[in-house]
Design a protein around this motif. Structure first.
Motif, short mmCIF file in Angstrom:
data_model
loop_
_atom_site.label_atom_id
_atom_site.label_comp_id
_atom_site.label_asym_id
_atom_site.label_seq_id
_atom_site.Cartn_x
_atom_site.Cartn_y
_atom_site.Cartn_z
N VAL A 218 39.09 -15.94 -29.94
CA VAL A 218 38.17 -15.08 -30.67
C VAL A 218 38.85 -14.51 -31.91
N HIS A 219 40.11 -14.12 -31.77
CA HIS A 219 40.87 -13.61 -32.92
C HIS A 219 40.97 -14.67 -34.01
N LEU A 220 41.12 -15.93 -33.61
CA LEU A 220 41.20 -17.01 -34.58
C LEU A 220 39.89 -17.13 -35.37
N LEU A 221 38.77 -17.00 -34.69
CA LEU A 221 37.48 -17.05 -35.39
C LEU A 221 37.30 -15.85 -36.31
N VAL A 222 37.85 -14.71 -35.92
CA VAL A 222 37.81 -13.54 -36.80
C VAL A 222 38.64 -13.81 -38.06
N SER A 223 39.80 -14.43 -37.88
CA SER A 223 40.70 -14.65 -39.01
C SER A 223 40.12 -15.61 -40.04
N VAL A 224 39.24 -16.53 -39.62
CA VAL A 224 38.64 -17.48 -40.56
C VAL A 224 37.26 -17.01 -41.02
N GLY A 225 36.89 -15.79 -40.63
CA GLY A 225 35.67 -15.19 -41.15
C GLY A 225 34.39 -15.54 -40.43
N ALA A 226 34.45 -16.35 -39.36
CA ALA A 226 33.23 -16.73 -38.65
C ALA A 226 32.65 -15.56 -37.85
N LEU A 227 33.52 -14.67 -37.41
CA LEU A 227 33.10 -13.46 -36.70
C LEU A 227 33.66 -12.26 -37.43
N ARG A 228 32.89 -11.18 -37.46
CA ARG A 228 33.38 -9.95 -38.08
C ARG A 228 33.26 -8.81 -37.08
N ALA B 135 32.67 -6.25 -30.11
CA ALA B 135 31.35 -6.64 -30.62
C ALA B 135 31.54 -7.23 -32.02
N TYR B 136 30.79 -8.31 -32.31
CA TYR B 136 31.01 -9.05 -33.56
C TYR B 136 29.69 -9.42 -34.23
N GLU B 137 29.74 -9.37 -35.54
CA GLU B 137 28.65 -9.93 -36.33
C GLU B 137 28.95 -11.42 -36.53
N VAL B 138 27.97 -12.25 -36.22
CA VAL B 138 28.13 -13.70 -36.41
C VAL B 138 27.85 -14.01 -37.88
N ARG B 139 28.86 -14.44 -38.58
CA ARG B 139 28.72 -14.76 -40.00
C ARG B 139 28.42 -16.25 -40.12
N ARG B 140 27.14 -16.56 -40.05
CA ARG B 140 26.72 -17.97 -39.91
C ARG B 140 27.11 -18.82 -41.11
N GLU B 141 27.14 -18.22 -42.27
CA GLU B 141 27.51 -18.98 -43.47
C GLU B 141 28.91 -19.57 -43.33
N LEU B 142 29.87 -18.73 -42.91
CA LEU B 142 31.23 -19.20 -42.73
C LEU B 142 31.39 -19.97 -41.44
N LEU B 143 30.61 -19.62 -40.44
CA LEU B 143 30.66 -20.36 -39.17
C LEU B 143 30.32 -21.83 -39.39
N GLU C 91 23.05 -14.31 -30.70
CA GLU C 91 22.34 -13.36 -31.55
C GLU C 91 23.23 -13.00 -32.74
N ASP C 92 22.66 -12.28 -33.69
CA ASP C 92 23.43 -11.91 -34.87
C ASP C 92 24.62 -11.02 -34.51
N ILE C 93 24.47 -10.22 -33.45
CA ILE C 93 25.57 -9.43 -32.92
C ILE C 93 25.88 -9.95 -31.52
N THR D 84 29.22 -10.48 -28.34
CA THR D 84 30.39 -9.81 -27.76
C THR D 84 31.36 -10.84 -27.20
N THR D 85 32.54 -10.37 -26.88
CA THR D 85 33.53 -11.26 -26.26
C THR D 85 32.98 -11.82 -24.96
N GLN D 86 32.35 -10.98 -24.17
CA GLN D 86 31.82 -11.43 -22.88
C GLN D 86 30.72 -12.46 -23.06
N ASP D 87 29.83 -12.22 -24.02
CA ASP D 87 28.75 -13.18 -24.26
C ASP D 87 29.31 -14.54 -24.68
N LEU D 88 30.28 -14.54 -25.58
CA LEU D 88 30.87 -15.79 -26.01
C LEU D 88 31.60 -16.48 -24.86
N SER D 89 32.27 -15.67 -24.03
CA SER D 89 32.96 -16.22 -22.87
C SER D 89 31.98 -16.91 -21.93
N ASP D 90 30.84 -16.27 -21.68
CA ASP D 90 29.83 -16.88 -20.80
C ASP D 90 29.33 -18.20 -21.38
#
Length: 381
Positions: free
Chosen positions: A139-149, A172-180, A98-100, A102-108
């Protein structure tokens, strides 16, 4: 220099430092990138052979490989292979989230992906603390490259809490699909697979790009490391090269008999400033000085000689050593790690042999003064 030129330099150097810039993540730099995107794109493309993509909300600099490689050195202490694998899987999972999320959701999602029969990877097991810790780093790596906010300021605490099972969902993170979707650039991938984006480019263009990349990306450029074509280009175009460096960065090119170095105006403009007010940097600097004074820049030193230098520093400056530097060969390994990343101590290709590069002489005879501030291993004292 007028204000417009200074702003272009700020934008250019910011992109070198942080290849992913966004409207929200870099509010001060973003307007400068947007306003100068045409000029910046030309500089990166024509002088460095890189590709700059600027959208309505983000900018991404792609260091296109040549012959399957890039000049920019790997980051100091980069993420482990497992963290990179988990980050790639998390990115794939985020695409369908989803657009928002979480760490747990991504882990699953990563757990399901890693167990797929077509994925030949070690199965991700979030029930193991070690795996959860690595996933937090992914997850922190994806935050650093802007894919997650992160949607909250205390994101790091939430991720750490999730790793220790103190938080059920983590951050909780916003999925930045453009950068993803720009994590893997088609042009970069094609260049890596075909041997380079400029295959078949004119001889002079290849030499220009190779030389400029080395000047902008490496701590120092030794003439011995240049190709014949790059040396020839520098001989005929030295004034042009120096003018480009000044125009793009505002920094000064230091020229010596053995090579050149583009010296950043502020240590914030380099990914590995040295020496900082840290015990690790102090120990490395003292070991380097010991080696330079004993053997001289350009000399080859052995593992035993490096160990002896480290022992001498540990004994001479015992009060400056933090607890982690007092253990075993910590001073030696710390110095080797840091000096190697700075290209001051270069592997020779022979096991347990390193060469002190010419730039090592720049740090000889450092003046040591006693201060009341405690040297901090993690930050500045």
């Amino acid at each position: 220099m007028n204000r417009e030129a200074a702003n272009r330099q700020r934008a250019f150097t910011a992109l070198l430092r942080s290849p992913v810039l966004g409207r929200r993540t870099h509010p001060e730099i973003w307007p400068l990138v947007r306003a100068n995107r045409v000029t910046l794109g030309e500089w990166f493309a024509q002088r460095l052979g890189y590709r700059l993509v600027v959208t309505d909300s983000a900018a991404r600099l792609f260091r296109l490989p040549v012959d399957g490689a890039v000049v920019a050195p790997r980051r100091f202490r980069p993420p482990t292979r497992r963290v990179l694998v988990l980050a790639i899987l998390a990115a794939a999972g985020a695409e369908d989230a989803e657009d928002i999320t979480t760490t747990q959701d991504l882990s699953d999602r990563v757990r399901v992906l890693s167990a797929h029969e077509d994925v030949e990877l070690a199965h991700y097991d979030p029930d193991r603390f070690a795996e959860r810790t690595l996933f937090v780093k992914a997850v922190h790596l994806l935050v650093s490259v802007g894919a997650l906010r992160p949607t909250a300021r205390d994101d790091e605490d939430q991720r750490e809490g999730w790793a220790h099972r103190r938080d059920a969902i983590g951050g909780a993170y916003e999925v930045r699909r453009e950068l993803l979707l720009r994590l893997v650039d088609p042009a970069s991938l094609r260049a890596a697979l075909t041997g380079g984006h400029d295959a078949g480019a004119p001889h002079e263009a290849a030499a220009r790009i190779g030389l400029m990349r080395k000047l902008l990306e490496l701590p120092v450029v030794l003439y011995e490391d240049l190709t014949d074509a790059e040396r020839f280009y520098l001989t005929g175009q030295r004034h042009r090269v120096l003018a480009w460096c000044a125009e793009m960065t505002g920094w000064v090119v230091e020229q010596r008999a053995e090579g050149m170095a583009l010296i950043a105006a502020d240590e914030a403009d380099t990914d590995l400033p040295f020496p900082r007010l840290r015990a690790a940097d102090f120990a490395a600097l003292m070991v380097l000085d010991e080696l330079v004074r004993t053997y001289g820049a350009g000399s080859v030193v052995t593992a035993d000689e490096l160990g002896s230098a480290a022992a001498a520093v540990r004994e001479r400056h015992s009060q400056a050593m933090t607890n982690d530097l007092r253990v075993g060969n910590a001073v030696e390994s710390t110095a080797l790690d840091l000096l190697g990343a700075l290209d001051l101590l270069r592997p020779t290709g022979v096991p347990d042999r390193w060469r002190l590069t010419a730039a090592a002489a720049r740090y000889r005879d450092p003046r040591v003064v006693a201060v009341n501030a405690r040297l901090d291993e993690e930050g500045e004292g």
